[in-house]
Design a protein around this motif. Structure first.
Motif, short mmCIF file in Angstrom:
data_model
loop_
_atom_site.label_atom_id
_atom_site.label_comp_id
_atom_site.label_asym_id
_atom_site.label_seq_id
_atom_site.Cartn_x
_atom_site.Cartn_y
_atom_site.Cartn_z
N PHE A 49 0.85 -1.19 0.00
CA PHE A 49 0.00 0.00 0.00
C PHE A 49 0.89 1.25 0.00
O PHE A 49 1.00 1.96 1.01
CB PHE A 49 -0.92 0.01 1.22
N PRO A 50 1.58 1.53 -1.10
CA PRO A 50 2.51 2.68 -1.13
C PRO A 50 1.80 4.02 -0.94
O PRO A 50 2.44 4.99 -0.53
CB PRO A 50 3.15 2.57 -2.52
N SER A 51 0.52 4.08 -1.22
CA SER A 51 -0.19 5.35 -1.06
C SER A 51 -0.32 5.76 0.41
O SER A 51 -0.60 6.92 0.71
CB SER A 51 -1.59 5.25 -1.68
N LEU A 52 -0.07 4.82 1.33
CA LEU A 52 -0.19 5.13 2.76
C LEU A 52 1.12 5.59 3.39
O LEU A 52 1.15 5.89 4.58
CB LEU A 52 -0.69 3.89 3.52
N LYS A 53 2.18 5.65 2.58
CA LYS A 53 3.47 6.01 3.16
C LYS A 53 3.47 7.41 3.77
O LYS A 53 4.16 7.67 4.75
CB LYS A 53 4.57 5.92 2.09
N LYS A 54 2.71 8.31 3.19
CA LYS A 54 2.67 9.68 3.68
C LYS A 54 1.45 9.94 4.57
O LYS A 54 1.22 11.09 4.97
CB LYS A 54 2.66 10.66 2.51
N ASN A 55 0.72 8.89 4.91
CA ASN A 55 -0.41 9.06 5.82
C ASN A 55 0.10 9.40 7.21
O ASN A 55 1.07 8.81 7.70
CB ASN A 55 -1.24 7.77 5.84
#
Length: 681
Positions: free
Chosen positions: A228-234
């Motif tokens: 889930f690379p989109s969560l790295k900046k969460n």
């Protein structure tokens, strides 16, 4: 009469219009207007369940908790409708009427008395997930936690998750309030019905999010981040990673990641405890002052805000002010574990061991899954000369956090106090092995006592060259530590390098003038040097008896300004440095004894949330004044004590800290004085 009937009929036709209008007001967050029109709608619909529920919900959203509970109880729908029962209990919980809330939740187990009016349940709010039972268990658990019954609270939180896998609040309360150990958390994750409850094929996604919230003792990062690379900046994921680095003593990386979160969201309640703990751990006083000031201005009714204020006062050494603000934090949230942990640090920094241990034991009850309270209880037991009990608590802490280097260091300190130098050396080397890994910040000043302690142990084992090498490494980390120079001088004196020893003792006294050990050893080394020079060649310098008497009998001025006679060893004396008696070992003094005692040994403490006074505080020298008076002549085996023995925050201050901190921690230098049967002699 006909006009009234016509008006009522028109109102009945417009009920749906009013309901849609009220829902629109709620969506626009105009709760007061929604409450006004909902009240009129209840009258028009003659107390319809749907409209009564809408009215109570609007009152709840506008903060009128007592009024909402009274409306729900008046219509008595809570006896047959679970949604009404849940909302009524939630209103009473917000109004802090916990017993009444429990009674409402237990109504389903009570029979209806004869003649008692009970309205039938003909309506329920739209709930596609049918998750109302999860909410009932959640509110029941929160009530039990408010009543200090954490066992029942944890049980109800687990039931809430089993009923509704999306009830994240229950999972967060279990993890952030430290109700479970890491093993229990992993067991809970395995027991959750992800495959049965999750919809739309999001099993792995939900599992990853829950896994990121469990204990952060493992050093490896979750591999699911790649999926889930989109969560790295969460922000929540970044907070979890910051907490993971903090637990593994990589404070610089933790501070960097938590600062990134706070920059984007200054009031992120999950990240603030970690951020405050990092500030205390790294002694960033100015930044901590700004954060605490901002939190009090914005969230004066939050326990975290006053906890940050207490951490600031703890860091600058004003312990009375720190405890006063921590009391305020605990009055707002009595189960806030990091505040109890910091309470213990404030007492421990003043050597109030009994009160510190009481606070740490309270933190142990509230932070079941955190190793910090156990660690600090073990430290206090060691300082109270109870090594067996100290090792017991330190072993418990190591079971919870097997990779924490501070625990191994403290175990080495305890073994040193028992004169088990081989075991102490083993623990210190294990600690050093952990610190040599890239994930640890070895260059931190707090690890300087570890090298000094290794030097002390090796000196006891008669390995003088290795001991000197470790003391020199400690000198590189902290060049202004007088006890390090004194320890180096002591090794030079033992190995017969008298001139080098004198030079080292002079350096120690230039940094700390009242170092009694350095003063005594310097005086003896000078006498020894004079004696050796006379024995080598008496014909090199021809001096009359009158001139010699003038030199040796001349009064010398001490650093305190008082005159005393020079005590010179008579010519021809055969006393060696090993044959002299050593200073008596004394306990760490209270603050009021600082004028007559030697300096206290250094201590390992964490925010370690942790904490200590500023390094440049003018009160620091008063608290760490000398704590032992040596006997008439020292032995070569007496070890200089550390002048940096002050407590600092050691995490958490755990992230709810938790702790903060944590707050959270310098390692403490070993008690350096030796007994008469020391191996060095």
């Amino acid at each position: 009469m006909k006009m009234t009937e016509i008006i009522n009929q028109k109102c009945c036709k417009n009920v749906e219009v009013f309901r849609n209008m009220i829902q629109g007001l709620v969506d626009r967050h105009d709760y007061e207007s929604a409450t006004f029109w909902a009240d009129k709608l209840v009258s028009i619909s003659n107390g319809s369940q749907q409209d009564v529920y809408t009215l109570a919900k609007c009152m709840f959203l506008s903060g009128q908790f007592h009024r909402a509970a009274n409306v729900l109880i008046f219509y008595q729908y809570e006896r047959t409708n679970l949604h009404f029962r849940s909302l009524t209990a939630r209103c009473l919980y917000k109004a802090r009427e916990y017993q009444k809330a429990l009674e409402v939740l237990d109504l389903e187990n009570k029979s209806v008395h004869p003649g008692q009016k009970v309205r039938a349940s003909v309506w329920e709010p739209a709930d596609s997930q049918k998750s109302i039972m999860g909410q009932v268990h959640l509110i029941r658990g929160k009530i039990h936690e408010a009543l200090m019954n954490r066992i029942l609270a944890a049980h109800n939180y687990k039931e809430a998750l089993a009923s509704d896998i999306y009830c994240f609040e229950a999972f967060e309360l279990l993890t952030q309030n430290q109700m479970l150990s890491r093993a229990e958390e992993m067991t809970l994750l395995q027991s959750l019905p992800f495959s049965k409850s999750c919809t739309n094929g999001d099993v792995e996604f939900v599992r990853f999010l829950y896994t990121s919230k469990v204990k952060k003792y493992p050093t490896a990062e979750p591999t699911a981040v790649v999926i889930f690379p989109s969560l790295k900046k969460n922000l929540d994921i970044l907070t979890g990673e910051a907490e993971r680095h903090f637990y593994n003593c990589d404070f610089q990386t933790s501070f960097k990641m938590s600062s990134q979160v706070i920059t984007e969201d200054p009031f992120h309640m999950g990240c603030l405890p970690v951020y405050v703990a990092c500030l205390v751990e790294m002694s960033k006083i100015t930044e901590l002052f700004k954060v605490a000031h901002r939190l009090v201005e914005v969230m004066s009714d939050s326990a975290l805000s006053w906890y940050a204020v207490g951490a600031y006062y703890f860091l600058i050494g004003k312990q009375d002010n720190a405890r006063r603000h921590l009391n305020k934090s605990l009055s707002l949230n009595p189960v806030f574990g990091p505040a109890w942990l910091l309470f213990g640090h404030s007492f421990a920094s003043e050597n109030e061991h009994d009160q510190a241990m009481a606070a740490y034991f309270k933190a142990t009850q509230l932070m079941k899954g955190c190793h910090l309270p156990m660690l600090h209880v073990g430290m206090e037991c060691g300082l109270s000369n109870n090594p067996l009990l100290a090792m017991k608590f330190l072993e418990e802490a190591r079971l919870l956090a097997p990779r924490d280097p501070f625990i191994r260091h403290e175990m080495g300190v305890v073994k040193f106090s028992e004169k088990k130098y081989d075991e102490a050396h083993s623990f210190f080397m294990e600690t050093l092995g952990l610190l040599e890994k890239p994930s640890y910040s070895v260059s931190f000043k707090k690890w300087e006592p570890l090298y000094n302690n290794l030097g002390h142990v090796l000196r006891k084992m008669l390995k003088y060259d290795e001991a000197l090498a470790f003391h020199q490494k400690a000198l590189v980390i902290c060049p202004s530590n007088a006890s390090t120079h004194s320890a180096i001088g002591l090794i030079h004196a033992i190995t017969g390098k008298t001139e080098s020893a004198i030079e080292s003792f002079h350096k120690a006294l230039s940094i700390r003038r009242d170092d009694a050990c350095s003063n005594t050893m310097l005086r003896y080394c000078v006498e020894k040097l004079v004696e050796d020079s006379h024995e080598d060649d008496e014909n090199v310098v021809v001096m009359s008896d009158e001139e010699e008497e003038k030199i040796y009998d001349r009064p010398m001025r001490t650093r305190s300004g008082k005159l005393k006679s020079a005590d010179v060893t008579p010519r021809g004396s055969t006393d060696s440095i090993e044959a002299l008696p050593e200073p008596k070992r004394t306990r760490t003094p209270r603050k009021k004894d600082h004028d007559k005692d030697m300096e206290a040994p250094g201590q390992l403490s964490f925010f370690k949330f942790s904490l200590s006074s500023m390094q440049d505080s003018p009160e620091r020298e008063k608290r760490h004044a000398p704590n032992s008076t040596p006997s008439s002549t020292p032995t070569a085996t007496s070890t200089p004590t550390d002048n940096d023995g002050r407590r600092r925050t050691r995490r958490e201050l755990r992230s709810t800290v938790s702790t903060p901190a944590p707050p959270e921690s310098t390692t403490r230098t070993l008690v350096a004085n030796s007994s008469s049967d020391d191996t060095d002699s």
